[in-house]
Design an enzyme around this catalytic site. Structure first.
Site, short mmCIF file in Angstrom:
data_model
loop_
_atom_site.label_atom_id
_atom_site.label_comp_id
_atom_site.label_asym_id
_atom_site.label_seq_id
_atom_site.Cartn_x
_atom_site.Cartn_y
_atom_site.Cartn_z
N LYS A 69 2.73 -0.97 -6.56
CA LYS A 69 2.62 -1.99 -5.51
C LYS A 69 1.49 -2.91 -5.91
CE LYS A 69 0.18 -2.74 -2.02
NZ LYS A 69 0.03 -4.19 -2.28
N GLY A 105 4.41 -5.61 -1.36
CA GLY A 105 4.07 -5.32 0.03
C GLY A 105 2.58 -5.46 0.24
N ASP A 106 2.18 -5.33 1.49
CA ASP A 106 0.74 -5.40 1.77
C ASP A 106 0.16 -4.00 1.94
OD1 ASP A 106 1.65 -4.69 4.27
OD2 ASP A 106 1.30 -6.65 5.18
N GLY A 107 -1.14 -3.94 2.16
CA GLY A 107 -1.81 -2.64 2.24
C GLY A 107 -1.39 -1.84 3.46
N GLY A 122 1.36 -2.02 5.06
CA GLY A 122 2.76 -1.60 4.98
C GLY A 122 2.99 -0.67 3.80
N VAL A 123 3.52 -1.22 2.72
CA VAL A 123 3.90 -0.39 1.56
C VAL A 123 2.69 0.41 1.05
CG1 VAL A 123 4.80 -0.45 -0.79
CG2 VAL A 123 5.75 -1.97 0.94
N GLU A 176 -10.79 3.13 -8.18
CA GLU A 176 -11.60 2.19 -8.97
C GLU A 176 -12.04 1.11 -7.99
OE1 GLU A 176 -13.14 2.46 -11.92
OE2 GLU A 176 -11.14 3.02 -12.64
N CYS A 222 -15.19 -6.47 -10.64
CA CYS A 222 -15.93 -5.38 -10.00
C CYS A 222 -17.16 -5.02 -10.84
CB CYS A 222 -15.03 -4.18 -9.81
SG CYS A 222 -14.04 -3.81 -11.25
N GLU A 279 -20.98 -6.79 -2.30
CA GLU A 279 -20.21 -7.38 -3.40
C GLU A 279 -19.72 -8.75 -2.91
OE1 GLU A 279 -16.49 -5.41 -4.39
OE2 GLU A 279 -17.00 -5.56 -6.51
P1 NAD Z 1 -8.01 -4.80 -1.20
O1 NAD Z 1 -8.67 -3.54 -1.54
O2 NAD Z 1 -7.74 -5.08 0.23
O3 NAD Z 1 -6.61 -4.90 -1.97
C1 NAD Z 1 -6.34 -4.29 -3.22
C2 NAD Z 1 -4.95 -3.66 -3.17
O4 NAD Z 1 -4.92 -2.64 -2.20
C3 NAD Z 1 -3.84 -4.62 -2.78
O5 NAD Z 1 -2.66 -4.26 -3.47
C4 NAD Z 1 -3.70 -4.35 -1.29
O6 NAD Z 1 -2.43 -4.69 -0.80
C5 NAD Z 1 -3.90 -2.86 -1.24
N1 NAD Z 1 -4.39 -2.31 0.02
C6 NAD Z 1 -5.23 -2.90 0.91
N2 NAD Z 1 -5.45 -2.07 1.95
C7 NAD Z 1 -4.74 -0.94 1.71
C8 NAD Z 1 -4.54 0.28 2.42
N3 NAD Z 1 -5.14 0.50 3.58
N4 NAD Z 1 -3.74 1.21 1.89
C9 NAD Z 1 -3.12 1.02 0.71
N5 NAD Z 1 -3.26 -0.13 -0.01
C10 NAD Z 1 -4.07 -1.08 0.48
O7 NAD Z 1 -8.83 -5.94 -1.83
P2 NAD Z 1 -8.72 -7.50 -1.48
O8 NAD Z 1 -8.55 -7.79 -0.04
O9 NAD Z 1 -7.67 -8.01 -2.35
O10 NAD Z 1 -10.17 -7.96 -1.87
C11 NAD Z 1 -11.25 -7.73 -0.97
C12 NAD Z 1 -12.46 -7.23 -1.67
O11 NAD Z 1 -12.13 -6.11 -2.50
C13 NAD Z 1 -13.11 -8.19 -2.64
O12 NAD Z 1 -13.98 -9.05 -2.02
C14 NAD Z 1 -13.81 -7.27 -3.58
O13 NAD Z 1 -15.05 -6.93 -3.08
C15 NAD Z 1 -12.97 -6.06 -3.61
N6 NAD Z 1 -12.14 -5.95 -4.81
C16 NAD Z 1 -12.55 -5.14 -5.80
C17 NAD Z 1 -11.78 -5.02 -6.93
C18 NAD Z 1 -12.18 -4.13 -8.05
O14 NAD Z 1 -11.68 -4.25 -9.15
N7 NAD Z 1 -13.06 -3.19 -7.85
C19 NAD Z 1 -10.62 -5.74 -7.06
C20 NAD Z 1 -10.21 -6.57 -6.02
C21 NAD Z 1 -10.99 -6.65 -4.89
#
Ligand code: NAD
Length: 479
Positions: free
Chosen positions: A174, A205-207, A209-210, A249, A282, A382
């Site tokens: 996903k 999908g989004d977090g 949902g999927v 990660e 990150c 961050e």
């Molecule tokens: P996020 O963690 O919300 O999203 C990353 C992935 O996780 C996406 O595929 C998202 O759909 C999914 N996701 C989100 N909530 C979920 C849940 N509850 N269950 C399962 N999957 C879920 O990150 P973001 O909104 O894209 O970015 C927000 C912050 O995250 C950034 O400001 C940054 O600090 C951090 N970030 C870190 C990394 C990294 O490599 N460590 C990468 C992206 C974002």
């Protein structure tokens, strides 16, 4: 506008169970560039069922055959690099030249490193000379859910898919809903490589949902996640009821410790590293700790370097940085810049608002704060944008204390020409990775964090082991 509503399930592109349109936005223009569908529970279940059905045969496939398919994947990946680069630039804003080299390059690098690691890995080995009837068998964990972010999409997808495929896991990917297009190109590569149906599946999908359907699914054995610490915690909690293996990660707030005897490029290198990928890494060296005798000069240099960083449309060629990924991130970054000003850090480059000449697009001014302290919000959170926080220090002990005073522990950086001191620092910095004097880590080196930066390591041998269970057998027949 591209229409990409289908999912890749059981070796075929299939329409979503329910239409659920989502517009992907080009961050350089703020205009929609594609429409995808967000999956629902029926799509998640179909993908997991396909992965579950494919698992026994894939796990039993000789590892040499799995390696051969990943070799084929790498060949196709390299041939289709331009399509991947274009997709990433369009949807997440990495400038096209940087997409071609760094974003796409990271994927080839990881696949190649997995192939090297796998060829030298003993999946089946004796315990030792003392125990001729004991066998250690490394066996695939099972069905793996791979949840990836938008910031280094191919880096993260290949780190997970390459290792899972060689290990004998089947998988459901996903990708981030912010950057699904590159992942869909990647699914085409998996299809062309000829992986058996059900080994690799993709559902957008989004977090909520999927993402959470996968992390709570009883038929998913493992979740490998890269993204925010917030989502990592939510996934861990949701996965707890089925006691899945969870790989995380997460974020970072790396210190770049620059001693007075550092080489004369150290400050410039640190600023440019921070600005790379518009600060959306990150492992970004986001806290620059500078020893007092060279601090004033370092601040001056950092401001000059930040002012020389140009900003531009991601689809234009050149060495500029692109926009940040979306409006939410842009607003978050603006809020943190304001916080830095309010809490009394000294703004020496950049600042609030878009760079001069832009009235559209999620562009951020390359920003440097000086005279910060480690308790300020800009030193703790961050920011995930092109914003550097500079903090002075006097002694090595003080530098260590500041560097380690963070909930994160992903990558720290050290700049000094004193080898003994560099090595001392490497031992005491609490992070999964330490990089010194501008040298990054070599092929096959593990990537991952301590503390709230995550759990587990990706890449090379460690990445393979992450997708493997260890089975210990006693009474193994030696004849
Ligand atoms: P996020 O963690 O919300 O999203 C990353 C992935 O996780 C996406 O595929 C998202 O759909 C999914 N996701 C989100 N909530 C979920 C849940 N509850 N269950 C399962 N999957 C879920 O990150 P973001 O909104 O894209 O970015 C927000 C912050 O995250 C950034 O400001 C940054 O600090 C951090 N970030 C870190 C990394 C990294 O490599 N460590 C990468 C992206 C974002």
């Amino acid at each position: 506008m591209l229409e990409k509503r289908e999912f890749y399930i059981n070796g075929k592109w299939v329409a979503p169970a329910v239409a659920n349109d989502f517009h992907v936005i080009n961050p350089s223009t703020e205009e929609p560039c594609a429409v995808i569908s967000l999956g629902t529970e029926a799509d998640t279940n179909a993908a997991v069922a396909a992965a579950k059905a494919a698992f026994p045969a894939w796990m039993a496939t000789p590892v040499a055959e799995r390696i051969a398919l990943v070799e084929k994947l790498l060949e196709i990946y390299n041939r289709r690099g331009e399509d991947l680069a274009q997709a990433m630039s369009l949807e997440m804003g990495a400038p096209i030249d940087m997409s071609r080299t760094q974003q796409v390059g990271a994927g080839s690098w990881h696949l190649k490193n997995f192939l090297t690691a796998a060829k030298n890995f003993e999946f089946d080995r004796p315990l030792g000379d003392h125990a001729p009837n004991d066998r250690i068998i490394y066996e695939a964990v099972g069905v793996a859910a791979l949840i990836t972010p938008w910031n280094w999409p191919m880096n993260q997808i290949t780190l997970k898919v390459g290792a899972a495929a060689i290990a004998g896991c089947t998988m459901v990917l996903k990708p981030s809903e912010q950057s699904p297009l590159n992942a869909m190109v990647f699914a085409e590569l998996m299809d062309e490589a000829g992986f058996p149906a059900g080994v690799f599946n993709l559902v957008n999908g989004d977090g909520a949902g999927v993402g959470s359907q996968l992390s709570g699914h009883p038929d998913v054995d493992m979740v490998s996640f890269t993204g925010s610490t917030r989502a990592g915690i939510a996934i861990s909690k949701n996965a707890a009821d089925t006691l899945k293996k969870v790989h995380l990660e997460l974020g970072g707030k790396g210190a770049n410790v620059i001693f007075a005897d550092a080489d004369d490029k150290a400050v410039k290198r640190g600023v440019l590293h921070m600005m790379n990928n518009t600060g959306q890494s990150c492992n970004a060296p986001s806290r620059m700790l500078v020893q007092r005798p060279i601090y004033d000069q370092a601040v001056e240099t950092a401001a000059e370097v930040a002012n020389s960083v140009t900003v531009g449309n991601a689809l234009d060629e050149g060495r500029h940085i692109g926009p940040v990924v979306n409006e939410l991130q842009w607003n978050k970054i603006q809020g943190l810049i304001q916080k830095g000003i309010d809490e009394g850090a000294r703004l020496v480059a950049g600042g609030l608002g878009r760079p001069e000449g832009f009235n559209k697009g999620y562009f951020v001014r390359p920003t440097v704060f000086a005279d910060a302290n480690n308790q300020m919000t800009i030193a703790r959170e961050e920011i995930f944008g092109p914003v550097l926080t500079m903090i002075p220090f006097d002694t090595e002990e003080e530098a260590i204390e500041i560097a380690n005073d963070t909930p994160y522990g992903l990558t720290n950086y050290v700049q000094t020409q004193d080898g003994a001191r560099a090595n001392r620092m490497a031992r005491v910095l609490r992070s999964g990775m330490v990089e010194m004097n501008g040298k990054s880590r070599s092929a096959g080196s593990p990537f991952g964090g301590m503390k709230q930066s995550g759990k587990g390591r990706e890449g090379g041998v460690w990445g393979l082991e992450d997708f493997l269970e260890v089975k210990a057998v006693g009474g193994w027949a030696t004849e």
